[in-house]
Design a protein around this motif. Structure first.
Motif, PDB file in Angstrom:
ATOM      1  N   PHE A   7       0.909  -1.286  -0.018  1.00 58.31           N
ATOM      2  CA  PHE A   7       0.213   0.039   0.384  1.00 58.31           C
ATOM      3  C   PHE A   7       0.697   1.205   0.072  1.00 58.31           C
ATOM      4  O   PHE A   7       0.594   2.168  -0.719  1.00 58.31           O
ATOM      5  CB  PHE A   7      -1.022  -0.017   1.118  1.00 58.31           C
ATOM      6  CG  PHE A   7      -2.314  -0.892   0.845  1.00 58.31           C
ATOM      7  CD1 PHE A   7      -3.160  -0.096   0.364  1.00 58.31           C
ATOM      8  CD2 PHE A   7      -2.358  -2.093   0.964  1.00 58.31           C
ATOM      9  CE1 PHE A   7      -4.527  -0.754  -0.109  1.00 58.31           C
ATOM     10  CE2 PHE A   7      -3.334  -2.862   0.728  1.00 58.31           C
ATOM     11  CZ  PHE A   7      -4.564  -2.155   0.344  1.00 58.31           C
ATOM     12  N   GLU A   8       2.241   1.143   0.619  1.00 58.40           N
ATOM     13  CA  GLU A   8       3.175   2.424   0.600  1.00 58.40           C
ATOM     14  C   GLU A   8       3.336   2.606  -0.678  1.00 58.40           C
ATOM     15  O   GLU A   8       3.371   3.764  -1.048  1.00 58.40           O
ATOM     16  CB  GLU A   8       4.020   2.201   1.581  1.00 58.40           C
ATOM     17  CG  GLU A   8       3.581   2.361   3.044  1.00 58.40           C
ATOM     18  CD  GLU A   8       4.735   1.850   4.299  1.00 58.40           C
ATOM     19  OE1 GLU A   8       5.861   1.631   3.775  1.00 58.40           O
ATOM     20  OE2 GLU A   8       4.398   1.718   5.360  1.00 58.40           O
ATOM     21  N   SER A   9       3.668   1.506  -1.452  1.00 56.61           N
ATOM     22  CA  SER A   9       4.239   1.712  -2.849  1.00 56.61           C
ATOM     23  C   SER A   9       3.102   2.263  -3.795  1.00 56.61           C
ATOM     24  O   SER A   9       3.517   3.116  -4.569  1.00 56.61           O
ATOM     25  CB  SER A   9       4.803   0.417  -3.465  1.00 56.61           C
ATOM     26  OG  SER A   9       5.089   0.241  -4.678  1.00 56.61           O
ATOM     27  N   ILE A  10       2.033   1.831  -3.811  1.00 59.43           N
ATOM     28  CA  ILE A  10       0.895   2.296  -4.659  1.00 59.43           C
ATOM     29  C   ILE A  10       0.798   3.807  -4.067  1.00 59.43           C
ATOM     30  O   ILE A  10       0.558   4.430  -5.224  1.00 59.43           O
ATOM     31  CB  ILE A  10      -0.310   1.519  -4.415  1.00 59.43           C
ATOM     32  CG1 ILE A  10      -0.037   0.050  -4.763  1.00 59.43           C
ATOM     33  CG2 ILE A  10      -1.685   2.294  -5.160  1.00 59.43           C
ATOM     34  CD1 ILE A  10      -0.088  -0.065  -6.459  1.00 59.43           C
ATOM     35  N   GLU A  11       0.735   4.112  -2.824  1.00 55.79           N
ATOM     36  CA  GLU A  11       0.563   5.709  -2.465  1.00 55.79           C
ATOM     37  C   GLU A  11       1.577   6.476  -3.015  1.00 55.79           C
ATOM     38  O   GLU A  11       1.351   7.472  -3.511  1.00 55.79           O
ATOM     39  CB  GLU A  11       0.430   5.458  -1.040  1.00 55.79           C
ATOM     40  CG  GLU A  11      -0.002   6.929  -0.615  1.00 55.79           C
ATOM     41  CD  GLU A  11      -0.355   6.798   1.016  1.00 55.79           C
ATOM     42  OE1 GLU A  11      -1.135   7.853   1.435  1.00 55.79           O
ATOM     43  OE2 GLU A  11       0.358   6.159   1.867  1.00 55.79           O
ATOM     44  N   ARG A  12       2.928   5.859  -3.181  1.00 59.74           N
ATOM     45  CA  ARG A  12       3.881   6.927  -3.609  1.00 59.74           C
ATOM     46  C   ARG A  12       3.620   6.834  -5.075  1.00 59.74           C
ATOM     47  O   ARG A  12       3.818   8.088  -5.667  1.00 59.74           O
ATOM     48  CB  ARG A  12       5.140   5.987  -3.333  1.00 59.74           C
ATOM     49  CG  ARG A  12       5.834   6.381  -1.887  1.00 59.74           C
ATOM     50  CD  ARG A  12       7.174   5.679  -2.049  1.00 59.74           C
ATOM     51  NE  ARG A  12       7.440   4.427  -2.427  1.00 59.74           N
ATOM     52  CZ  ARG A  12       7.584   3.315  -1.646  1.00 59.74           C
ATOM     53  NH1 ARG A  12       7.172   3.315  -0.480  1.00 59.74           N
ATOM     54  NH2 ARG A  12       7.877   2.180  -2.042  1.00 59.74           N
ATOM     55  N   GLN A  13       3.224   6.015  -5.765  1.00 63.36           N
ATOM     56  CA  GLN A  13       2.911   6.124  -7.305  1.00 63.36           C
ATOM     57  C   GLN A  13       1.871   7.131  -7.370  1.00 63.36           C
ATOM     58  O   GLN A  13       1.866   8.050  -8.390  1.00 63.36           O
ATOM     59  CB  GLN A  13       2.623   4.643  -7.792  1.00 63.36           C
ATOM     60  CG  GLN A  13       3.663   3.868  -7.935  1.00 63.36           C
ATOM     61  CD  GLN A  13       3.201   2.639  -8.521  1.00 63.36           C
ATOM     62  OE1 GLN A  13       2.396   2.507  -9.281  1.00 63.36           O
ATOM     63  NE2 GLN A  13       3.657   1.340  -7.733  1.00 63.36           N
ATOM     64  N   LEU A  14       0.764   6.950  -6.579  1.00 61.31           N
ATOM     65  CA  LEU A  14      -0.429   7.960  -6.577  1.00 61.31           C
ATOM     66  C   LEU A  14       0.037   9.528  -6.271  1.00 61.31           C
ATOM     67  O   LEU A  14      -0.483  10.389  -6.925  1.00 61.31           O
ATOM     68  CB  LEU A  14      -1.292   7.594  -5.722  1.00 61.31           C
ATOM     69  CG  LEU A  14      -2.191   6.216  -6.312  1.00 61.31           C
ATOM     70  CD1 LEU A  14      -3.394   5.881  -5.382  1.00 61.31           C
ATOM     71  CD2 LEU A  14      -2.727   6.538  -7.781  1.00 61.31           C
ATOM     72  N   ILE A  15       0.979   9.473  -5.322  1.00 62.84           N
ATOM     73  CA  ILE A  15       1.292  11.093  -5.158  1.00 62.84           C
ATOM     74  C   ILE A  15       2.148  11.597  -6.052  1.00 62.84           C
ATOM     75  O   ILE A  15       1.971  12.674  -6.457  1.00 62.84           O
ATOM     76  CB  ILE A  15       2.314  10.904  -3.723  1.00 62.84           C
ATOM     77  CG1 ILE A  15       1.588  10.567  -2.697  1.00 62.84           C
ATOM     78  CG2 ILE A  15       3.297  12.157  -3.631  1.00 62.84           C
ATOM     79  CD1 ILE A  15       2.053  10.226  -1.502  1.00 62.84           C
ATOM     80  N   ARG A  16       2.894  10.788  -6.982  1.00 60.18           N
ATOM     81  CA  ARG A  16       3.801  11.443  -8.052  1.00 60.18           C
ATOM     82  C   ARG A  16       2.710  11.571  -9.129  1.00 60.18           C
ATOM     83  O   ARG A  16       2.912  12.631  -9.730  1.00 60.18           O
ATOM     84  CB  ARG A  16       4.831  10.121  -8.767  1.00 60.18           C
ATOM     85  CG  ARG A  16       5.961  10.034  -7.724  1.00 60.18           C
ATOM     86  CD  ARG A  16       7.044   9.193  -8.630  1.00 60.18           C
ATOM     87  NE  ARG A  16       6.611   7.712  -8.738  1.00 60.18           N
ATOM     88  CZ  ARG A  16       7.034   6.692  -7.956  1.00 60.18           C
ATOM     89  NH1 ARG A  16       7.769   6.938  -6.857  1.00 60.18           N
ATOM     90  NH2 ARG A  16       6.414   5.695  -8.217  1.00 60.18           N
ATOM     91  N   ARG A  17       1.720  10.987  -9.345  1.00 51.26           N
ATOM     92  CA  ARG A  17       0.905  10.951 -10.294  1.00 51.26           C
ATOM     93  C   ARG A  17       0.184  12.282 -10.186  1.00 51.26           C
ATOM     94  O   ARG A  17      -0.157  13.237 -10.895  1.00 51.26           O
ATOM     95  CB  ARG A  17      -0.395   9.861 -10.395  1.00 51.26           C
ATOM     96  CG  ARG A  17      -1.614  10.228 -11.177  1.00 51.26           C
ATOM     97  CD  ARG A  17      -2.728   9.021 -10.777  1.00 51.26           C
ATOM     98  NE  ARG A  17      -3.731   9.350 -11.511  1.00 51.26           N
ATOM     99  CZ  ARG A  17      -4.854   9.962 -10.758  1.00 51.26           C
ATOM    100  NH1 ARG A  17      -4.758  10.218  -9.572  1.00 51.26           N
ATOM    101  NH2 ARG A  17      -5.959  10.007 -11.514  1.00 51.26           N
ATOM    102  N   HIS A  18      -0.403  12.579  -8.960  1.00 51.13           N
ATOM    103  CA  HIS A  18      -0.823  13.820  -8.412  1.00 51.13           C
ATOM    104  C   HIS A  18      -0.080  15.295  -8.477  1.00 51.13           C
ATOM    105  O   HIS A  18      -0.572  16.076  -8.895  1.00 51.13           O
ATOM    106  CB  HIS A  18      -1.681  13.764  -6.886  1.00 51.13           C
ATOM    107  CG  HIS A  18      -2.247  14.899  -6.307  1.00 51.13           C
ATOM    108  ND1 HIS A  18      -3.462  15.136  -6.854  1.00 51.13           N
ATOM    109  CD2 HIS A  18      -1.923  15.860  -5.550  1.00 51.13           C
ATOM    110  CE1 HIS A  18      -3.890  16.163  -6.344  1.00 51.13           C
ATOM    111  NE2 HIS A  18      -2.896  16.692  -5.409  1.00 51.13           N
ATOM    112  N   GLU A  19       1.167  15.147  -8.174  1.00 52.81           N
ATOM    113  CA  GLU A  19       2.030  16.175  -8.604  1.00 52.81           C
ATOM    114  C   GLU A  19       2.258  16.345  -9.874  1.00 52.81           C
ATOM    115  O   GLU A  19       2.388  17.539 -10.050  1.00 52.81           O
ATOM    116  CB  GLU A  19       3.194  15.648  -7.655  1.00 52.81           C
ATOM    117  CG  GLU A  19       3.200  15.619  -6.126  1.00 52.81           C
ATOM    118  CD  GLU A  19       4.601  15.186  -5.334  1.00 52.81           C
ATOM    119  OE1 GLU A  19       5.556  14.702  -6.191  1.00 52.81           O
ATOM    120  OE2 GLU A  19       4.563  15.309  -4.535  1.00 52.81           O
TER     121      GLU A  19
END
Length: 129
Positions: free
Chosen positions: A106-118
């Motif tokens: 879940f931490e890995s997916i969240e990091r990916q989503l943060i990069r997407r959002h940025e």
């Protein structure tokens, strides 16, 4: 033996809950693991994702030995975007390993989503300027 459970994220005040499918392979179905996955899915309500679906597979290998290896794989599908995936393995003789593996995924997916959002925020700022 494969056991699968179709669950939806726990209802919350945010109406952007992402449906999740939890599958267990080579192990019995665990209500605690399913509950944990649903709780972790609430992390994603802060991201503006519409039409997303998630799939989590929890696999216990070497289950006949004292030290099992838990593999957790997650796929997050967002329409019109690349597939977000993550996997983690933890070796332990107790069930703590599966919880650690779930948290890492879940931490890995969240990091990916943060990069997407940025990235989307930067694009919006460039187009506005």
């Amino acid at each position: 033996m494969t056991t699968s459970t179709q669950t939806n994220a726990a209802p919350s005040t945010v109406d952007a809950a992402i449906p999740v499918q939890v599958q267990f392979r080579h192990m019995g179905e665990s209500k605690r693991v399913t509950w944990l996955v649903n709780q972790m899915m609430e992390r994603f309500t802060k991201f503006p994702i519409t039409g997303a679906t998630a799939s989590v597979v929890v696999d216990e290998t070497h289950h006949r030995q004292k030290s099992a290896v838990f593999q957790v794989k997650m796929k997050l599908s967002v329409p019109g975007e690349p597939l977000y995936t993550a996997q983690s393995s933890e070796k332990t003789g107790m069930h703590d390993g599966v919880y650690t593996a779930i948290a890492e995924v879940f931490e890995s997916i969240e990091r990916q989503l943060i990069r997407r959002h940025e990235k989307r925020s930067r694009r919006r700022a460039q187009h506005a300027a």
